[in-house]
Scaffold this active site. Structure first.
Site, short mmCIF file in Angstrom:
data_model
loop_
_atom_site.label_atom_id
_atom_site.label_comp_id
_atom_site.label_asym_id
_atom_site.label_seq_id
_atom_site.Cartn_x
_atom_site.Cartn_y
_atom_site.Cartn_z
N TYR A 126 -7.36 -8.19 10.56
CA TYR A 126 -6.41 -6.93 11.03
C TYR A 126 -6.56 -6.80 12.53
O TYR A 126 -5.47 -6.80 13.20
CB TYR A 126 -6.94 -5.72 10.42
CG TYR A 126 -6.40 -4.42 10.80
CD1 TYR A 126 -5.20 -4.12 10.17
CD2 TYR A 126 -7.05 -3.39 11.77
CE1 TYR A 126 -4.50 -2.88 10.32
CE2 TYR A 126 -6.18 -2.31 12.03
CZ TYR A 126 -5.06 -2.12 11.52
OH TYR A 126 -4.27 -1.03 11.85
N LYS B 38 15.79 -9.51 18.86
CA LYS B 38 16.23 -10.48 19.92
C LYS B 38 17.44 -10.96 19.72
O LYS B 38 18.65 -10.83 20.26
CB LYS B 38 15.23 -12.00 19.85
CG LYS B 38 15.91 -12.88 21.04
CD LYS B 38 15.17 -14.33 20.74
CE LYS B 38 15.67 -15.12 21.70
NZ LYS B 38 15.73 -16.44 20.63
N THR C 193 0.90 -1.15 -0.17
CA THR C 193 0.07 0.11 0.02
C THR C 193 0.90 1.17 -0.01
O THR C 193 0.07 2.34 -0.38
CB THR C 193 -0.94 0.03 1.41
OG1 THR C 193 -0.20 0.04 2.49
CG2 THR C 193 -1.96 -1.12 1.10
#
Ligand code: NAD
Ligand code: UDP
Length: 316
Positions: free
Chosen positions: A149, A109, A41
């Protein structure tokens, strides 16, 4: 060799609406920015002005796949945000939130660095508590059209907090409420972009339902300030922290304001309300006010005026 204080910061979704403003802000603050985006997008036009900056780097990559690089901080913004975009390929939307978060958390991490997650007010679903505080667990339909979503973002929050507990990762989770401003996609179907484009073109303003549903609209510059303050806050402030403008407007009020500010002759057309459309939404921002000393400063009228100026380039 880097200057002392200059950080190398990864922004996923950096070519999108919020991401492009964040990249700009971080560069202005003297940092180096690595923008990662798959252009689902996002748009190169949003970051074109940054491409000549030697401290800005762009990488086309889908965060659903692992990424190996060296950075000092991560802002994870990659995810389509408007309902028509995230419902276009719902499986990819969930993958971006879940697989994408796992990949970015894994990176954080390995590097032992701080990571920020762009979560959303959608984790509250159609809220039964108003205004919404961070302690409210939400009211989300897990099988509806918004679930890819909402549940994706909820699962991402779970992952962030499990990495925090299990691996002592430093996490920063912001729950972002409706944000608007220049560089929103003109066809993304979100209410502010729709209403302004319709008003500028003299087309009917499409209100879904009777327009009594509410939202609270935050101008982009205020939101980006909130992101940076949260990222730079003490490590024990993991969030989630609501970021948004507590001034609540009905969608009908927004329509009238867009018509007034554009001087448009548009009429209002009432269309059916989409499934699971939240009735009301307003952030309780007491936590952000007390811990980040943050609150929005741009009034809706002023922010809309700046956004209208930007959207004028698409009309004519
Ligand atoms: P946007 O659609 O303009 O930006 C999202 C960016 O992520 C785009 O550039 C897109 O190409 C990129 N992207 C999508 N999937 C990707 C993937 N798998 N890999 C790499 N890049 C990918 O949306 P936005 O409004 O800028 O939203 C940014 C973030 O903020 C999103 O995570 C969104 O959920 C969150 N958020 C935004 C709002 C808002 O009102 N704008 C509200 C709540 C939460
Ligand atoms: N909406 C509307 N007309 C439009 C677009 C949206 O009335 O052309 C309504 C929509 O139904 C919702 C509100 O405006 O009640 C905000 O919609 P948006 O898609 O911007 O964001 P979200 O629902 O995710 O908050």
């Amino acid at each position: 060799m880097k200057d002392a204080g200059r950080k190398r910061i990864l922004v996923t979704g950096g070519a999108g609406f919020l991401g492009s403003h964040l990249c700009e802000r971080l560069l202005n603050d003297g940092h180096e920015v690595l923008c990662v985006d798959n252009f689902y997008t996002g748009d190169k036009a949003n970051i074109k002005h940054l491409l000549g900056n030697p401290y800005f780097e762009l990488l086309r990559h889908d965060i659903c796949f692992p990424l190996y690089l060296e950075v000092d901080e991560i802002y994870n913004l990659a995810c389509p945000a408007s309902p028509i975009h995230y419902q276009h390929d719902p499986v990819q939307t969930t993958k971006t939130s879940v697989h994408g978060s796992i990949n970015m958390l894994g990176l954080a991490k390995r590097l032992r660095i701080k990571i920020f997650q762009a979560s959303t007010s959608e984790v509250y679903g159609d809220p039964t508590v108003h205004p919404q505080t961070e302690t409210y667990w939400g009211n989300v339909n897990p099988i509806g059209p918004r679930a890819c979503y909402d549940e994706g973002k909820r699962c991402a929050e779970t992952l962030f907090f499990d990495y925090h507990r299990q691996h002592r990762l430093r996490v920063k989770v912001a729950r972002i409420f409706n944000t608007y401003g220049p560089r929103m996609h003109p066809n993304d179907g979100r209410v502010v972009s729709n209403f302004i484009m319709q008003a500028l073109r003299g087309q009917d303003i499409t209100i879904y339902g009777d327009g009594s549903q509410t939202r609270s609209f935050c101008y982009v510059d205020d939101m980006i300030e909130g992101f940076v303050r949260l990222m730079n806050s003490p490590d024990d402030l993991t969030g989630p922290v609501n970021l948004g403008n507590p001034n609540e407007f009905s969608i009908l009020e927004l329509a009238h304001l867009c018509i007034e500010l554009t001087g448009s002759s548009s009429k209002i057309d009432f269309l059916p309300l989409p499934a699971d459309d939240p009735r009301q939404r307003r952030p309780d921002i007491a936590l952000a006010e007390s811990k980040l000393n943050w609150q929005p400063t741009v009034a809706l009228r002023d922010g809309l005026q700046r956004t209208i100026e930007y959207f004028k380039r698409f009309v004519g």
